[in-house]
Design a protein around this motif. Structure first.
Motif, short mmCIF file in Angstrom:
data_model
loop_
_atom_site.label_atom_id
_atom_site.label_comp_id
_atom_site.label_asym_id
_atom_site.label_seq_id
_atom_site.Cartn_x
_atom_site.Cartn_y
_atom_site.Cartn_z
N PRO A 1 0.80 -1.24 0.00
CA PRO A 1 0.00 0.00 0.00
C PRO A 1 0.83 1.28 0.00
O PRO A 1 0.48 2.25 -0.68
CB PRO A 1 -0.83 -0.13 1.28
CG PRO A 1 -0.98 -1.60 1.47
CD PRO A 1 0.32 -2.19 1.01
N GLN A 2 1.93 1.30 0.74
CA GLN A 2 2.73 2.53 0.82
C GLN A 2 3.48 2.82 -0.47
O GLN A 2 3.95 3.95 -0.68
CB GLN A 2 3.71 2.46 1.99
CG GLN A 2 4.72 1.33 1.93
CD GLN A 2 4.23 0.08 2.63
OE1 GLN A 2 3.03 -0.17 2.70
NE2 GLN A 2 5.16 -0.69 3.17
N ASN A 3 3.58 1.82 -1.38
CA ASN A 3 4.32 2.03 -2.62
C ASN A 3 3.42 2.23 -3.84
O ASN A 3 3.93 2.45 -4.95
CB ASN A 3 5.25 0.83 -2.89
CG ASN A 3 6.38 0.75 -1.88
OD1 ASN A 3 6.86 1.78 -1.41
ND2 ASN A 3 6.79 -0.45 -1.54
N VAL A 4 2.10 2.14 -3.66
CA VAL A 4 1.17 2.28 -4.77
C VAL A 4 0.68 3.72 -4.82
O VAL A 4 0.06 4.21 -3.88
CB VAL A 4 -0.02 1.32 -4.61
CG1 VAL A 4 -1.05 1.55 -5.72
CG2 VAL A 4 0.46 -0.14 -4.64
N HIS A 5 0.92 4.41 -5.93
CA HIS A 5 0.64 5.85 -5.99
C HIS A 5 -0.85 6.15 -6.08
O HIS A 5 -1.33 7.17 -5.59
CB HIS A 5 1.38 6.49 -7.18
CG HIS A 5 0.83 6.11 -8.52
ND1 HIS A 5 1.19 4.93 -9.15
CD2 HIS A 5 -0.06 6.74 -9.33
CE1 HIS A 5 0.55 4.86 -10.31
NE2 HIS A 5 -0.22 5.93 -10.45
N ASN A 6 -1.64 5.27 -6.70
CA ASN A 6 -3.09 5.51 -6.84
C ASN A 6 -3.88 4.66 -5.85
O ASN A 6 -4.89 4.06 -6.20
CB ASN A 6 -3.54 5.24 -8.27
CG ASN A 6 -3.24 3.81 -8.72
OD1 ASN A 6 -2.37 3.15 -8.16
ND2 ASN A 6 -3.97 3.33 -9.71
N ILE A 7 -3.43 4.61 -4.61
CA ILE A 7 -4.01 3.74 -3.60
C ILE A 7 -5.47 4.08 -3.31
O ILE A 7 -6.28 3.20 -3.00
CB ILE A 7 -3.17 3.77 -2.30
CG1 ILE A 7 -3.56 2.61 -1.39
CG2 ILE A 7 -3.28 5.10 -1.60
CD1 ILE A 7 -3.24 1.26 -1.93
N THR A 8 -5.84 5.37 -3.42
CA THR A 8 -7.23 5.77 -3.18
C THR A 8 -8.18 5.08 -4.15
O THR A 8 -9.28 4.67 -3.78
CB THR A 8 -7.38 7.30 -3.28
OG1 THR A 8 -6.48 7.92 -2.37
CG2 THR A 8 -8.80 7.72 -2.96
N HIS A 9 -7.76 4.94 -5.39
CA HIS A 9 -8.59 4.27 -6.40
C HIS A 9 -8.81 2.81 -6.03
O HIS A 9 -9.92 2.28 -6.20
CB HIS A 9 -7.92 4.39 -7.76
CG HIS A 9 -8.72 3.78 -8.87
ND1 HIS A 9 -9.99 4.19 -9.19
CD2 HIS A 9 -8.42 2.76 -9.73
CE1 HIS A 9 -10.45 3.45 -10.20
NE2 HIS A 9 -9.52 2.58 -10.54
#
Length: 255
Positions: A7-15
């Motif tokens: 999660p901390q490495n995914v840039h579009n985590i909100t999506h």
């Protein structure tokens, strides 16, 4: 490579938080995640109890009754999954997902009694048949269905229920055979079943459609600590020995 999808490495985590199906390692975790998402809708939550002509059937699991749950919770806008095959050529099969649009009860009836039908708008590209609603595509009325089994005494046990379950989160076991657009995988602390991580990580077509937690090299190696894995290695060794002996016996017969 897999560590890049934490999660901390995914840039579009909100999506991912709003669109991904969560795959979890246990039933309790799945139930908690689904009920949390259900409450966040802000819609009235309906408890729907299955109908059991014989009260003994109440205690049977969904697996024993063809995927029909003894109790389900629904609300408008809830994400749900079919638990039965209906029209496979059109996409209405076990595992097809959609969103609840309407819940229709007979006059003078209310929960926890079974509704007449639930109108589900199935996901685009998954259902290719006609729509029940003229102004809304992909809508299908889902009616209560029955499943029956016999106990050890030969007594018939029947359950009538909607073939639906909440689908914001599903177990990794239930996800077998599904192809998901996006998934958020919770592997849990250990590999309780050999192949659990493989099943979970192979539900999407691209690595960029996946979020994984918890993820560490030690977690992936935890399969080596399970008794199932050790038994599997022993069985593979036994089969290899048997194959070698068969080959030698065959060569001897040819000579």
């Amino acid at each position: 490579m897999l560590l890049s999808r934490t999660p901390q490495n995914v840039h579009n985590i909100t999506h991912f938080k709003t669109s991904a199906v969560k795959l979890s390692y246990g039933n309790a975790k799945v139930a908690t995640d689904n009920f949390t998402s259900l409450k966040q809708l802000g819609e009235p939550i309906l408890q729907i109890n299955a109908y059991h002509p014989n009260p003994k059937a109440k205690h049977l699991s969904a697996e024993d009754m063809g995927g029909l749950e003894p109790t389900i919770y629904l609300a408008r806008k809830a994400r749900v999954m079919l638990t039965r095959n209906f029209w496979t050529s059109a996409g209405l099969c076990n595992g097809t997902m959609g969103t609840v649009k309407h819940i229709i009860f007979a006059q003078n009836q209310r929960p926890p009694l079974l509704p007449i039908a639930v109108i589900v708008q199935f996901d685009k590209d998954d259902y290719i048949g006609p729509s029940f609603c003229d102004n809304m595509p992909n809508c299908v009325p889902i009616f209560p269905v029955s499943s029956q089994m016999h106990d050890t005494n030969g007594t018939s046990l029947e359950r009538q229920q909607l073939p639906l379950k909440l689908a914001w989160s599903i177990t990794i076991h239930k996800s077998q055979g599904l192809t998901l657009k996006k998934s958020w995988v919770d592997l849990g602390p250990s590999e309780n079943v050999a192949g659990l991580a493989y099943v979970a990580l192979s539900r999407v077509c691209k690595l960029t459609d996946l979020v994984i937690e918890p993820m560490s090299f030690e977690r992936l190696q935890s399969i080596k600590k399970t008794s199932n894995y050790k038994f599997r290695l022993l069985e593979e060794a036994r089969l290899n020995t048997l194959a070698q002996k068969t080959l030698e016996d065959y060569k001897t017969k040819l000579q």
